[in-house]
Design a protein around this motif. Structure first.
Motif, PDB file in Angstrom:
ATOM      1  N   HIS A   1       0.852  -1.100   0.047  1.00 47.12           N
ATOM      2  CA  HIS A   1       0.034   0.113  -0.107  1.00 47.12           C
ATOM      3  C   HIS A   1       0.795   1.230  -0.044  1.00 47.12           C
ATOM      4  CE1 HIS A   1      -3.944  -2.061   0.375  1.00 47.12           C
ATOM      5  NE2 HIS A   1      -3.106  -2.975   1.400  1.00 47.12           N
ATOM      6  N   GLY A   2       0.477   2.147  -0.634  1.00 44.52           N
ATOM      7  CA  GLY A   2       1.190   3.612  -0.780  1.00 44.52           C
ATOM      8  C   GLY A   2       0.397   4.512  -0.105  1.00 44.52           C
ATOM      9  N   PRO A   3       0.932   5.623  -0.145  1.00 46.68           N
ATOM     10  CA  PRO A   3       0.605   6.944   0.592  1.00 46.68           C
ATOM     11  C   PRO A   3      -1.046   7.157   0.088  1.00 46.68           C
ATOM     12  CG  PRO A   3       1.851   7.683  -1.524  1.00 46.68           C
ATOM     13  CD  PRO A   3       1.930   6.316  -1.317  1.00 46.68           C
ATOM     14  N   GLN A   4      -1.499   8.160   0.762  1.00 45.55           N
ATOM     15  CA  GLN A   4      -2.727   8.670   0.919  1.00 45.55           C
ATOM     16  C   GLN A   4      -2.853   9.397  -0.266  1.00 45.55           C
ATOM     17  OE1 GLN A   4      -4.730   7.058   3.023  1.00 45.55           O
ATOM     18  NE2 GLN A   4      -6.780   7.928   2.502  1.00 45.55           N
ATOM     19  N   ILE A   5      -3.950   9.207  -1.490  1.00 42.03           N
ATOM     20  CA  ILE A   5      -4.075   9.999  -2.608  1.00 42.03           C
ATOM     21  C   ILE A   5      -4.901  11.329  -2.163  1.00 42.03           C
ATOM     22  CG2 ILE A   5      -4.284  10.035  -5.027  1.00 42.03           C
ATOM     23  CD1 ILE A   5      -4.515   7.018  -4.653  1.00 42.03           C
ATOM     24  N   VAL A   6      -5.779  10.999  -1.623  1.00 40.78           N
ATOM     25  CA  VAL A   6      -7.032  12.012  -1.190  1.00 40.78           C
ATOM     26  C   VAL A   6      -7.531  11.216   0.141  1.00 40.78           C
ATOM     27  CG1 VAL A   6      -7.466  12.682  -3.302  1.00 40.78           C
ATOM     28  CG2 VAL A   6      -8.780  10.804  -2.573  1.00 40.78           C
ATOM     29  N   SER A   7      -8.273  12.283   0.742  1.00 46.81           N
ATOM     30  CA  SER A   7      -8.976  11.734   2.191  1.00 46.81           C
ATOM     31  C   SER A   7      -9.925  10.650   2.053  1.00 46.81           C
ATOM     32  CB  SER A   7      -9.508  12.924   2.755  1.00 46.81           C
ATOM     33  OG  SER A   7     -10.557  13.235   2.338  1.00 46.81           O
ATOM     34  N   ARG A   8     -10.258   9.772   3.151  1.00 44.90           N
ATOM     35  CA  ARG A   8     -11.239   8.991   2.866  1.00 44.90           C
ATOM     36  C   ARG A   8     -12.677   9.475   2.670  1.00 44.90           C
ATOM     37  NH1 ARG A   8     -11.785   5.781   8.314  1.00 44.90           N
ATOM     38  NH2 ARG A   8     -12.152   7.675   9.180  1.00 44.90           N
ATOM     39  N   ALA A   9     -12.792  10.596   3.212  1.00 45.39           N
ATOM     40  CA  ALA A   9     -14.126  11.194   2.725  1.00 45.39           C
ATOM     41  C   ALA A   9     -14.207  11.696   1.346  1.00 45.39           C
ATOM     42  CB  ALA A   9     -14.484  12.537   3.914  1.00 45.39           C
TER      43      ALA A   9
ATOM     44  N   GLU B   1     -23.002 -11.078  -8.504  1.00 44.40           N
ATOM     45  CA  GLU B   1     -23.735  -9.931  -7.735  1.00 44.40           C
ATOM     46  C   GLU B   1     -22.712  -8.817  -7.636  1.00 44.40           C
ATOM     47  OE1 GLU B   1     -26.883  -9.378  -7.555  1.00 44.40           O
ATOM     48  OE2 GLU B   1     -27.694 -11.208  -7.994  1.00 44.40           O
ATOM     49  N   LEU B   2     -22.850  -7.522  -7.630  1.00 43.90           N
ATOM     50  CA  LEU B   2     -21.819  -6.699  -7.254  1.00 43.90           C
ATOM     51  C   LEU B   2     -21.738  -6.384  -5.761  1.00 43.90           C
ATOM     52  CD1 LEU B   2     -23.050  -3.636  -9.770  1.00 43.90           C
ATOM     53  CD2 LEU B   2     -20.920  -5.107  -9.772  1.00 43.90           C
ATOM     54  N   GLU B   3     -20.794  -6.243  -5.238  1.00 43.73           N
ATOM     55  CA  GLU B   3     -20.614  -5.930  -3.721  1.00 43.73           C
ATOM     56  C   GLU B   3     -20.765  -4.648  -3.286  1.00 43.73           C
ATOM     57  OE1 GLU B   3     -17.335  -8.358  -2.197  1.00 43.73           O
ATOM     58  OE2 GLU B   3     -17.199  -9.168  -4.080  1.00 43.73           O
ATOM     59  N   ILE B   4     -21.451  -4.472  -2.387  1.00 39.79           N
ATOM     60  CA  ILE B   4     -21.670  -3.062  -1.935  1.00 39.79           C
ATOM     61  C   ILE B   4     -20.546  -2.126  -1.643  1.00 39.79           C
ATOM     62  CG2 ILE B   4     -24.023  -3.816  -1.017  1.00 39.79           C
ATOM     63  CD1 ILE B   4     -23.023  -3.415   1.629  1.00 39.79           C
ATOM     64  N   LEU B   5     -20.765  -0.706  -2.025  1.00 46.15           N
ATOM     65  CA  LEU B   5     -19.531   0.124  -1.565  1.00 46.15           C
ATOM     66  C   LEU B   5     -19.505   0.438   0.043  1.00 46.15           C
ATOM     67  CD1 LEU B   5     -20.123   2.633  -4.429  1.00 46.15           C
ATOM     68  CD2 LEU B   5     -18.210   1.179  -4.189  1.00 46.15           C
ATOM     69  N   PRO B   6     -18.450   0.604   0.554  1.00 45.27           N
ATOM     70  CA  PRO B   6     -18.319   0.963   1.934  1.00 45.27           C
ATOM     71  C   PRO B   6     -19.195   2.142   2.345  1.00 45.27           C
ATOM     72  CG  PRO B   6     -16.428   1.704   0.774  1.00 45.27           C
ATOM     73  CD  PRO B   6     -17.317   0.823  -0.107  1.00 45.27           C
ATOM     74  N   PRO B   7     -19.657   2.152   3.469  1.00 38.85           N
ATOM     75  CA  PRO B   7     -20.158   3.399   4.185  1.00 38.85           C
ATOM     76  C   PRO B   7     -19.378   4.492   4.218  1.00 38.85           C
ATOM     77  CG  PRO B   7     -19.836   1.973   6.031  1.00 38.85           C
ATOM     78  CD  PRO B   7     -19.360   1.092   4.659  1.00 38.85           C
ATOM     79  N   PRO B   8     -19.848   5.783   4.259  1.00 33.23           N
ATOM     80  CA  PRO B   8     -19.091   7.074   4.444  1.00 33.23           C
ATOM     81  C   PRO B   8     -18.385   7.007   5.706  1.00 33.23           C
ATOM     82  CG  PRO B   8     -21.543   7.699   5.035  1.00 33.23           C
ATOM     83  CD  PRO B   8     -21.332   6.162   4.352  1.00 33.23           C
ATOM     84  N   PRO B   9     -17.127   7.379   5.663  1.00 34.69           N
ATOM     85  CA  PRO B   9     -16.301   7.555   7.155  1.00 34.69           C
ATOM     86  C   PRO B   9     -17.051   8.664   7.975  1.00 34.69           C
ATOM     87  CG  PRO B   9     -14.968   7.783   4.981  1.00 34.69           C
ATOM     88  CD  PRO B   9     -16.418   7.902   4.678  1.00 34.69           C
ATOM     89  N   PRO B  10     -16.943   8.453   9.294  1.00 35.03           N
ATOM     90  CA  PRO B  10     -17.684   9.431  10.319  1.00 35.03           C
ATOM     91  C   PRO B  10     -17.120  10.909   9.813  1.00 35.03           C
ATOM     92  CG  PRO B  10     -15.642   8.135  11.403  1.00 35.03           C
ATOM     93  CD  PRO B  10     -16.082   7.394   9.875  1.00 35.03           C
ATOM     94  N   GLU B  11     -16.263  11.136   9.415  1.00 35.72           N
ATOM     95  CA  GLU B  11     -15.754  12.647   9.212  1.00 35.72           C
ATOM     96  C   GLU B  11     -16.440  13.197   7.932  1.00 35.72           C
ATOM     97  OE1 GLU B  11     -12.415  10.193   7.497  1.00 35.72           O
ATOM     98  OE2 GLU B  11     -13.816  10.011   9.165  1.00 35.72           O
TER      99      GLU B  11
END
Length: 677
Positions: A471-479, A561-571
């Motif tokens: 895994h590399g660096p963060q490209i953009v934030s989780r949100a 079947e497609l797998e659901i996208l993750p929920p939004p981060p709390p921030e």
């Protein structure tokens, strides 16, 4: 003398102590042939299934094999038919040799060879003759020496690797794969008996060319086996009714571009293990072929599928077919530099969210803009006015994304691409605003890696086919990554495609040279490219119409079947437009204080730089926004005052270059320069 040679051989083997000592010395001085056999390189998938097999240097299919990889039934039949005293003799079977010699003496020719399996290995190692006594004597000597230096299992393994099975097929594994399409670990009695029979006359008994002879030879083996008690009467009867193959099967040649690249990295490796899935790879290669079946020969296609969390590549299709020709199938289009069209726009929006420039609910004005000499246009040449950022991304509008790129800075955008692990190539070396619209060279593999990072909560994931996940660096934030994925998951699927929460983006490069579609669900990311390898235009090719249906089809082939996208981060800021902080309600940019209000008057027609023909009614102008009444000037002189109409013909405008200006009731203005003929 030739007729006495067998008796001399037998006398030496069976004679007194002096003769045995002489034989021992003779065997000890034997120069053995090389027993390290060159085998075909195998490339296997994540489940151990074959993806690709390469021939050895002389064009033979010869696969490595060990005894535990072969059905014990075949081993029993082989020894019973070829050399039933194999476990007891020391390379030469004196009884079989004596019988063969007496038959030859009585008939004046060789009736039976009396060769042991060890002698056959000796001949195969040296590619020696079988009928001449000099050659036979050499086989005896090498066989005796082999038995002193190798174990019985090692000798048997050599036979299983080298035995000829017709054409360029050598060894039990290659034969089983080409005639039955399976490994020799589990063979039927009919299959095993055919493989026992073939090496005695591999060309004359090839089932794909001389099927009746192959059947006769197999039946002789079966008859001997039932007489020897190796198989039962029931197994014998069942084998006789079991049809034999009449054609050879091709060896697996999946993912040819990727397997070639991996083999060139480690040419000494006998076996390569990749992260691909052979079943999915075959299915997507079939999809690529079917997609272009009735299209221009010059077209090619590339498809790349990977896991979001690990970066493991599941399938890599480099072209519609691995062959030269107008489609240049030998070119791996997953690694070719192309213009990405609109596929970089999601990254721009994610960066804008991170920098507080915008929110999915922020309003942005899709209107004519200029940056020096650069005036971006939407794909259809139309302007939508004020709309939400989320809608601007879904509609893939050019002007809003260029406005955001101008605020972010093209250098920062390229920096984010590099953080994602991609290697963008910038024309001229200095990025400009057009980077966000495809003004950069990038590969399909890099784009899939970028989207894998967006799907992975904004953290870069290195795509790989054989290494450990990194895994590399963060490209953009989780949100920001979640917001972009959520927007893209609201895209309408192509006609006929299954509905589902697939976050995807299409792209079409300048001149219709490249059609793209890249998407992800909660677990996988797939990218599709369609175009011509030589970079010439493909009229009518659009990412949405051409590549998007292939993307959805690829996901269907990948899993039911497609797998659901993750929920939004709390921030994540999840509010509607009315509750946004004031600076996020409307995008204005860093120079907003110097810019006119968004509702200031605008000369919608004629556009700046237009060339018009003077008519009897004069020059027609169309006004948008602003507060009436309006004053219109031509070259600084009023030609219309107190006007409330939005479309009006101007009197008194002559030929030549004219500057038209409009001023509304609040003193706000706009102007354009035109030429009147």
């Amino acid at each position: 003398m030739k007729r006495l040679a067998p008796f001399a051989m037998i006398a030496a083997l069976l004679g007194g102590a002096a003769a045995r000592d002489a034989v021992d010395d003779w065997v000890a001085r034997t120069e053995l042939p090389v027993t390290a056999v060159q085998h075909s390189t195998e490339v296997r998938d994540r489940n151990g299934d074959l993806l690709r097999v390469y021939t050895v240097a002389d064009g033979l299919w010869r696969l490595p094999v060990s005894l535990d990889q072969v059905d014990p039934k075949f081993i029993d039949m082989l020894i019973a038919y070829e050399d039933h005293r194999f476990a007891r003799h020391k390379g030469v079977d004196p009884v079989a040799a004596a019988r063969a010699a007496l038959q030859a003496l009585g008939n004046g020719r060789v009736i039976s060879g009396g060769s042991t399996l060890t002698m056959q290995v000796a001949r195969l190692l040296e590619d020696g003759t079988t009928g001449r006594w000099a050659g036979k004597l050499r086989q005896v000597r090498v066989a005796l020496a082999l038995e002193r230096r190798l174990s019985k299992p090692e000798i048997l393994s050599l036979y299983l690797s080298l035995a000829p099975y017709g054409g360029n097929i050598e060894g039990i594994r290659a034969a089983s794969l080409t005639y039955f399409g399976k490994e020799p670990k589990r063979l039927t009695t009919a299959e095993a008996s055919l493989l026992v029979a073939l090496p005695q006359a591999p060309e004359a008994r090839r089932p794909d060319r001389h099927h009746p002879r192959a059947v006769q030879a197999q039946q002789r083996v079966l008859n001997r086996m039932v007489e020897a008690g190796v198989i039962s009467d029931e197994a014998w009867a069942a084998a006789l009714s079991d049809p034999l193959p009449s054609a050879r099967r091709p060896f697996p040649a999946l993912a040819p571009h990727l397997t070639d690249a991996k083999r060139s990295e480690t040419p000494e490796s006998q076996r390569l293990h990749l992260t691909l899935d052979a079943t999915i790879q075959a299915s997507l290669e079939s999809l690529a072929t079917d997609t272009l079946r009735h299209q221009q020969d010059e077209l090619s296609i590339a498809i790349l599928a990977a896991e979001v969390k690990t970066g493991r590549i599941i399938a890599s299709v480099g072209s519609k077919g691995y062959a030269p020709g107008r489609g240049q199938g030998f070119v791996d289009m997953t690694r070719a530099l192309r213009s990405p069209g609109s596929t970089l726009k999601p990254l721009v929006y994610a960066m804008a969210f991170d920098q507080g420039l915008a929110h999915p609910e922020t309003l942005i004005d899709d209107r004519p803009v200029s940056f020096g000499r650069y005036s971006p246009q939407n794909f259809d040449g139309r302007f939508r006015g004020e709309l939400k950022i989320a809608d601007a991304l879904r509609q893939s509008l050019n002007i809003p994304v260029v406005l955001l790129t101008d605020e972010i800075g093209p250098q920062r955008l390229v920096g984010a691409l590099r953080r994602a692990g991609t290697t963008p190539v910038i024309p001229g070396g200095k990025p400009g605003l057009a980077v966000s619209l495809g003004g950069v060279g990038i590969t399909l593999r890099d784009l899939v890696q970028l989207y894998a990072g967006l799907a992975n909560g904004g953290q870069a994931v290195a795509l790989h086919s054989s290494a450990e996940p990194t895994h590399g660096p963060q490209i953009v934030s989780r949100a920001a990554a979640w917001q972009v994925g959520h927007i893209l998951s609201g895209m309408t699927p192509p006609p006929g495609a299954p509905s589902g929460r697939l976050a995807y983006k299409t792209g079409t490069s300048y001149g219709h040279r490249d059609a793209w579609a890249i998407g992800f669900d909660g677990a996988h990311v797939i990218g599709v490219w369609i175009g011509r390898p030589d970079g010439t235009p493909v009229p009518g090719a659009f990412g949405g119409d051409t590549a998007a249906p292939v993307l959805f089809d690829a996901f269907q082939r990948l899993k039911p079947e497609l797998e659901i996208l993750p929920p939004p981060p709390p921030e994540t800021l999840l509010v509607n437009a009315a509750l946004l902080p004031q600076p996020l309600k409307r995008f204005s940019g860093r120079n907003a204080v110097f810019q006119p209000d968004s509702d200031a008057p605008k000369l919608a027609f004629p556009p700046n730089g237009a060339r018009l023909t003077l008519t009897d009614t004069g020059v027609v102008v169309k006004l948008r926004d602003g507060a009436p009444p309006f004053t219109v000037l031509a070259n600084g002189a009023p030609v219309l005052t107190g006007n409330r109409a939005r479309e009006v013909a101007l009197p008194g405008v002559g030929k030549g270059f004219v500057t038209l200006s409009v001023i509304d009731a609040k003193g706000r203005s706009d102007r354009v320069n035109i030429r009147v003929d």
